[in-house]
Design an enzyme around this catalytic site. Structure first.
Site, PDB file in Angstrom:
ATOM      1  N   LYS A  45       0.802  -1.234   0.000  1.00  0.00           N
ATOM      2  CA  LYS A  45       0.000   0.000   0.000  1.00  0.00           C
ATOM      3  C   LYS A  45       0.834   1.284   0.000  1.00  0.00           C
ATOM      4  O   LYS A  45       0.362   2.356   0.379  1.00  0.00           O
ATOM      5  CB  LYS A  45      -1.007   0.054   1.179  1.00  0.00           C
ATOM      6  CG  LYS A  45      -1.782  -1.200   1.437  1.00  0.00           C
ATOM      7  CD  LYS A  45      -2.243  -1.922   0.206  1.00  0.00           C
ATOM      8  CE  LYS A  45      -3.321  -1.217  -0.558  1.00  0.00           C
ATOM      9  NZ  LYS A  45      -3.683  -1.993  -1.788  1.00  0.00           N
ATOM     10  N   HIS A 100       7.756  -7.445  -1.785  1.00  0.00           N
ATOM     11  CA  HIS A 100       7.428  -6.805  -0.503  1.00  0.00           C
ATOM     12  C   HIS A 100       8.346  -7.337   0.606  1.00  0.00           C
ATOM     13  O   HIS A 100       8.126  -7.035   1.777  1.00  0.00           O
ATOM     14  CB  HIS A 100       5.975  -7.116  -0.104  1.00  0.00           C
ATOM     15  CG  HIS A 100       4.930  -6.392  -0.915  1.00  0.00           C
ATOM     16  ND1 HIS A 100       5.066  -5.078  -1.305  1.00  0.00           N
ATOM     17  CD2 HIS A 100       3.717  -6.788  -1.371  1.00  0.00           C
ATOM     18  CE1 HIS A 100       3.982  -4.715  -1.981  1.00  0.00           C
ATOM     19  NE2 HIS A 100       3.156  -5.727  -2.038  1.00  0.00           N
ATOM     20  N   SER A 130      -4.934   2.716   4.094  1.00  0.00           N
ATOM     21  CA  SER A 130      -5.099   2.021   2.821  1.00  0.00           C
ATOM     22  C   SER A 130      -5.105   0.501   3.033  1.00  0.00           C
ATOM     23  O   SER A 130      -5.924  -0.219   2.464  1.00  0.00           O
ATOM     24  CB  SER A 130      -3.943   2.421   1.891  1.00  0.00           C
ATOM     25  OG  SER A 130      -4.029   1.764   0.668  1.00  0.00           O
TER      26      SER A 130
HETATM   27  P1  A3P Z   1      -5.243   4.293  -1.360  1.00  0.00           P
HETATM   28  O1  A3P Z   1      -5.815   3.028  -0.797  1.00  0.00           O
HETATM   29  O2  A3P Z   1      -4.842   5.262  -0.296  1.00  0.00           O
HETATM   30  O3  A3P Z   1      -6.100   4.912  -2.403  1.00  0.00           O
HETATM   31  P2  A3P Z   1       0.049  -0.540  -3.593  1.00  0.00           P
HETATM   32  O4  A3P Z   1       0.099  -0.558  -5.078  1.00  0.00           O
HETATM   33  O5  A3P Z   1       1.394  -0.487  -2.940  1.00  0.00           O
HETATM   34  O6  A3P Z   1      -0.807  -1.661  -3.073  1.00  0.00           O
HETATM   35  O7  A3P Z   1      -0.618   0.833  -3.144  1.00  0.00           O
HETATM   36  C1  A3P Z   1      -1.985   1.080  -3.401  1.00  0.00           C
HETATM   37  C2  A3P Z   1      -2.247   2.528  -3.052  1.00  0.00           C
HETATM   38  O8  A3P Z   1      -1.622   3.347  -4.062  1.00  0.00           O
HETATM   39  C3  A3P Z   1      -3.731   2.854  -3.063  1.00  0.00           C
HETATM   40  O9  A3P Z   1      -3.865   3.897  -2.107  1.00  0.00           O
HETATM   41  C4  A3P Z   1      -3.906   3.355  -4.488  1.00  0.00           C
HETATM   42  O10 A3P Z   1      -5.055   4.135  -4.690  1.00  0.00           O
HETATM   43  C5  A3P Z   1      -2.622   4.190  -4.630  1.00  0.00           C
HETATM   44  N1  A3P Z   1      -2.270   4.495  -6.026  1.00  0.00           N
HETATM   45  C6  A3P Z   1      -2.022   3.648  -7.033  1.00  0.00           C
HETATM   46  N2  A3P Z   1      -1.788   4.323  -8.174  1.00  0.00           N
HETATM   47  C7  A3P Z   1      -1.885   5.632  -7.882  1.00  0.00           C
HETATM   48  C8  A3P Z   1      -1.782   6.850  -8.643  1.00  0.00           C
HETATM   49  N3  A3P Z   1      -1.545   6.849  -9.954  1.00  0.00           N
HETATM   50  N4  A3P Z   1      -1.957   8.025  -7.990  1.00  0.00           N
HETATM   51  C9  A3P Z   1      -2.197   8.063  -6.668  1.00  0.00           C
HETATM   52  N5  A3P Z   1      -2.331   6.945  -5.884  1.00  0.00           N
HETATM   53  C10 A3P Z   1      -2.181   5.751  -6.494  1.00  0.00           C
END
Ligand code: A3P
Length: 311
Positions: A45, A100, A130
């Site tokens: 996240k 991870h 998140s």
């Molecule tokens: P949120 O749950 O706060 O919206 P990961 O890929 O490490 O699992 O992280 C997921 C988080 O990154 C989610 O956060 C997701 O919405 C956010 N995310 C992914 N792409 C993004 C982008 N282009 N701009 C902003 N946030 C992004």
């Protein structure tokens, strides 16, 4: 193999058995990295998918087709997932790989390799929120319980994937020691996506022309990624990710934690941060003044102090 209820305990951390086996984790530790590999590392996240998209677009010089036809888990397989071996074999050069895992688990495999490593971190309060929402939809993660209960397990470091504090300390303490390690924060990406893309492309020694950078920016935006089925997890079956309980591309905001944490929880978080990340040389910008686009607060951490203590 669904194993939705299984947790694999490995190296003092629990991992979802749906994605990991003892064998796949063991194999990751001995992975023969190649000098041309690009390894994206993050605590869940923290912006993993975002960085996968950025590196994909940089590699294709802004051409969105690969990112629109191949799912992110096939373009940049997770090193430690049990289904990744065949995907890793099928990757063309340069391979993009995701993990991870904490640094201590990959230190040996990376020793001496010239693999380019991109570590992505994010304000842990936003990671916490998140991750909590992701637990609600991901049937391969344990029941998160109430937010207060999840808050406690996150701070204790007993959540799946282990302690955020240990993860960040482990990887960022290698800055300077590992020559090919770049640290990029989610907040930097939010504040200056274009500048961050240029920085990553330069680190990867893949300079882009203006039009290519602009195309990368366009296809790495939250709205573009949210609509892209190869990224937004909508292809994952509902018994694994319950799409009625949330969206993978959820809010994509810096500082969203303020809508969830109480003042009391925030104070407790700050005191654990102060205890676990002592003051100094590495600076994370965790909060942005969105209107003025300037920092309102930064949190300093002393990488050298961690390294000294770990030895
Ligand atoms: P949120 O749950 O706060 O919206 P990961 O890929 O490490 O699992 O992280 C997921 C988080 O990154 C989610 O956060 C997701 O919405 C956010 N995310 C992914 N792409 C993004 C982008 N282009 N701009 C902003 N946030 C992004």
């Amino acid at each position: 193999m669904s194993r939705l209820e299984v947790a694999e305990a490995f190296g003092g951390i629990t991992f979802p058995g749906h994605l990991h086996t003892q064998e796949s984790l063991q194999l990751a530790l001995k992975f023969p990295f190649q000098d041309t590999d690009v390894l994206i590392v993050s605590y869940p996240k923290s912006g993993t998918t975002w960085m996968q998209q950025i590196v994909t677009l940089i590699t294709s010089r802004g051409d969105p087709r690969v990112s629109q036809t191949a799912p992110n888990w096939a373009r940049a397989p997770w090193l430690e997932h049990h289904y990744s071996a065949a995907l890793l074999d099928a990757l063309s050069q340069p391979r993009m790989i995701t993990t991870h895992l904490p640094h201590r688990m990959l230190a040996e495999a990376l020793r001496g390799a010239k693999t380019k490593v991109i570590y992505v971190s994010r304000n842990p309060k936003d990671v916490l929120v998140s991750f909590y929402h992701f637990h609600k939809m991901a049937n391969f993660l344990p029941d998160a319980g109430s937010f207060q209960e999840f808050f406690n397990t996150f701070l204790d470091g007993t959540v799946h994937f282990g302690s955020w504090f240990d993860h960040v300390k482990g990887w960022t303490s290698q800055l300077g020691a590992m020559p090919n390690l770049l640290h990029v924060t989610y907040e930097e990406l939010s504040m200056d996506l274009k500048g961050s893309i240029v920085k990553v492309s330069s680190f990867l020694q893949r300079p882009l022309v203006e039009d290519e950078v602009n195309s990368c920016v366009r296809y790495c935006s939250f709205s573009s990624m949210k609509d892209n089925q190869m990224i937004n997890c909508s292809l994952v079956p509902p018994e694994i990710l319950d799409h009625s309980k949330g969206a993978f591309m959820r809010r994509g905001k810096v500082g969203d934690w303020r809508n969830t944490l109480t003042d009391e929880q925030n104070e407790r978080f700050e005191s654990v941060l102060a205890e676990k990340l002592p003051v100094c040389s590495l600076e994370f910008v965790w909060q942005l003044d969105i209107e003025q686009h300037r920092d309102t607060k930064s949190y300093r951490t002393k990488v050298s102090a961690w390294s000294a203590r770990q030895e």
